[in-house]
Scaffold this motif. Structure first.
Motif, PDB file in Angstrom:
ATOM      1  N   PHE A 201       0.852  -1.191   0.000  1.00 25.78           N
ATOM      2  CA  PHE A 201       0.000   0.000   0.000  1.00 25.78           C
ATOM      3  C   PHE A 201       0.887   1.240   0.000  1.00 25.78           C
ATOM      4  O   PHE A 201       1.941   1.260   0.650  1.00 25.78           O
ATOM      5  CB  PHE A 201      -0.877   0.049   1.265  1.00 25.78           C
ATOM      6  N   ASN A 202       0.437   2.266  -0.711  1.00 26.75           N
ATOM      7  CA  ASN A 202       1.127   3.556  -0.703  1.00 26.75           C
ATOM      8  C   ASN A 202       0.025   4.614  -0.629  1.00 26.75           C
ATOM      9  O   ASN A 202      -0.645   4.907  -1.612  1.00 26.75           O
ATOM     10  CB  ASN A 202       1.968   3.690  -1.985  1.00 26.75           C
ATOM     11  N   PHE A 203      -0.179   5.152   0.590  1.00 25.23           N
ATOM     12  CA  PHE A 203      -1.321   6.027   0.846  1.00 25.23           C
ATOM     13  C   PHE A 203      -0.943   7.506   0.827  1.00 25.23           C
ATOM     14  O   PHE A 203       0.155   7.890   1.223  1.00 25.23           O
ATOM     15  CB  PHE A 203      -1.885   5.738   2.249  1.00 25.23           C
ATOM     16  N   PHE A 204      -1.909   8.323   0.463  1.00 24.12           N
ATOM     17  CA  PHE A 204      -1.910   9.770   0.640  1.00 24.12           C
ATOM     18  C   PHE A 204      -0.704  10.461  -0.020  1.00 24.12           C
ATOM     19  O   PHE A 204       0.143  11.027   0.642  1.00 24.12           O
ATOM     20  CB  PHE A 204      -1.992  10.115   2.146  1.00 24.12           C
ATOM     21  N   THR A 205      -0.666  10.364  -1.341  1.00 21.61           N
ATOM     22  CA  THR A 205       0.270  11.175  -2.129  1.00 21.61           C
ATOM     23  C   THR A 205       1.709  10.996  -1.646  1.00 21.61           C
ATOM     24  O   THR A 205       2.413  11.960  -1.341  1.00 21.61           O
ATOM     25  CB  THR A 205      -0.127  12.679  -2.088  1.00 21.61           C
ATOM     26  N   SER A 206       2.145   9.752  -1.593  1.00 20.19           N
ATOM     27  CA  SER A 206       3.509   9.452  -1.161  1.00 20.19           C
ATOM     28  C   SER A 206       4.334   8.957  -2.346  1.00 20.19           C
ATOM     29  O   SER A 206       5.206   8.100  -2.207  1.00 20.19           O
ATOM     30  CB  SER A 206       3.478   8.386  -0.057  1.00 20.19           C
ATOM     31  N   PHE A 207       4.079   9.508  -3.504  1.00 24.86           N
ATOM     32  CA  PHE A 207       4.766   9.100  -4.730  1.00 24.86           C
ATOM     33  C   PHE A 207       4.947  10.353  -5.607  1.00 24.86           C
ATOM     34  O   PHE A 207       4.255  11.344  -5.422  1.00 24.86           O
ATOM     35  CB  PHE A 207       3.925   8.045  -5.475  1.00 24.86           C
TER      36      PHE A 207
END
Ligand code: SAM
Length: 254
Positions: free
Chosen positions: A113-119
């Motif tokens: 999972f990669n949540f809340f604009t972490s890319f």
């Protein structure tokens, strides 16, 4: 260094420090509960799964994922936020300091999972592609990635150049701007945190904005099949009015 804005390549080393929970005070564990539930359901999370919350921050999603699965690892670059995660979370949660471009894991995860604009944090787009490849690499064959990024059109149309607000003892001033052309657009935010009239924090955030097609192409290029796109946690399709740009991908070879 970005020559137009003076943004350092490693801006993220300062932006997610001890004042982050003040600036993002509304991003609580309670607010994360329905997001974690939505993502878990769409990713088909099961009780035997091994999970990575990549860029876990204070662990506000991981705390909801942990009871549903066999184990959760949370990885983040910020020692300050990992410390808060450590205090918040107990149980089958392993917290690791690391960089999303060099993940210290083999292909061991059922779901990332990669949540809340972490890319989209790296000024060099090749580094963002590298982070995407790392997400793909650490998945088992058949593993899934759920990534929640910002809705680009909505962010551009709704950009508020200047805002000020109070959070407890702190005054927060945010200046936002767009940079780059349609092919490489970024949203930049300068955050000033004041207390009693004194500046106690000043940092920059910059995030690459992607069209749904570009984001899907990036993860396809990383070796994942894109199975679904969502425009928000209500399950709507991505589009000009959608605040989020969420991707569900699967690694082949199961
Ligand atoms: C917008 S915050 C989101 C945090 C968390 N997912 C949440 O929803 O609260 C982005 C997170 O990415 C982390 N981060 C920034 N750059 C990173 C990097 N190069 N590698 C790993 N984590 C990074 C930050 O420390 C921060 O915790």
């Amino acid at each position: 260094m970005d020559s137009d804005t003076g943004t350092r390549d490693d801006w993220y080393a300062d932006a997610f420090g001890a004042l982050y929970p003040v600036v993002y005070a509304r991003r609580t564990a309670e607010a994360a509960r329905p997001e974690a539930a939505f993502a878990a359901e769409r990713a088909g999370l099961g009780p035997g799964d091994t999970v990575l919350d990549l860029c876990c921050g204070t662990g506000r999603h991981a705390v909801h994922l942990a009871p549903r699965v066999r184990s959760v690892a949370g990885l983040d670059y910020s020692p300050a936020l990992l410390e808060l995660a450590r205090r918040r979370c107990c149980g089958p949660l392993r917290l690791v300091r690391g960089d999303m471009r060099r993940l210290p894991f083999g292909p061991v995860f059922d779901v990332v999972f990669n949540f809340f604009t972490s890319f989209g944090y790296f000024l060099d787009e090749g580094e963002n592609a590298l982070a995407a490849r790392e997400m793909a690499r650490v998945l088992k064959p058949g593993g899934r990635l759920f990534l929640d990024h910002i809705g680009a059109d909505c962010a551009v149309a709704g950009l508020v150049p200047h805002s000020e607000r109070t959070e407890g003892d702190f005054r927060i001033v945010e200046e936002r701007s767009l940079a780059g052309g349609p092919e490489s657009r970024r949203v930049n935010k300068m955050v000033t945190v004041l207390r009693g009239g004194e500046t106690v924090g000043l940092f920059m955030e910059t995030v690459r904005l992607y069209t749904p097609e570009d984001l899907a192409a990036l993860f396809t290029g990383a070796g994942l099949a894109v199975e679904a796109l969502f425009g928000d946690y209500d399950g709507r399709a991505p589009g000009p009015d959608a605040p989020r740009m969420m991707l569900l991908c699967r690694k082949g070879g199961a």
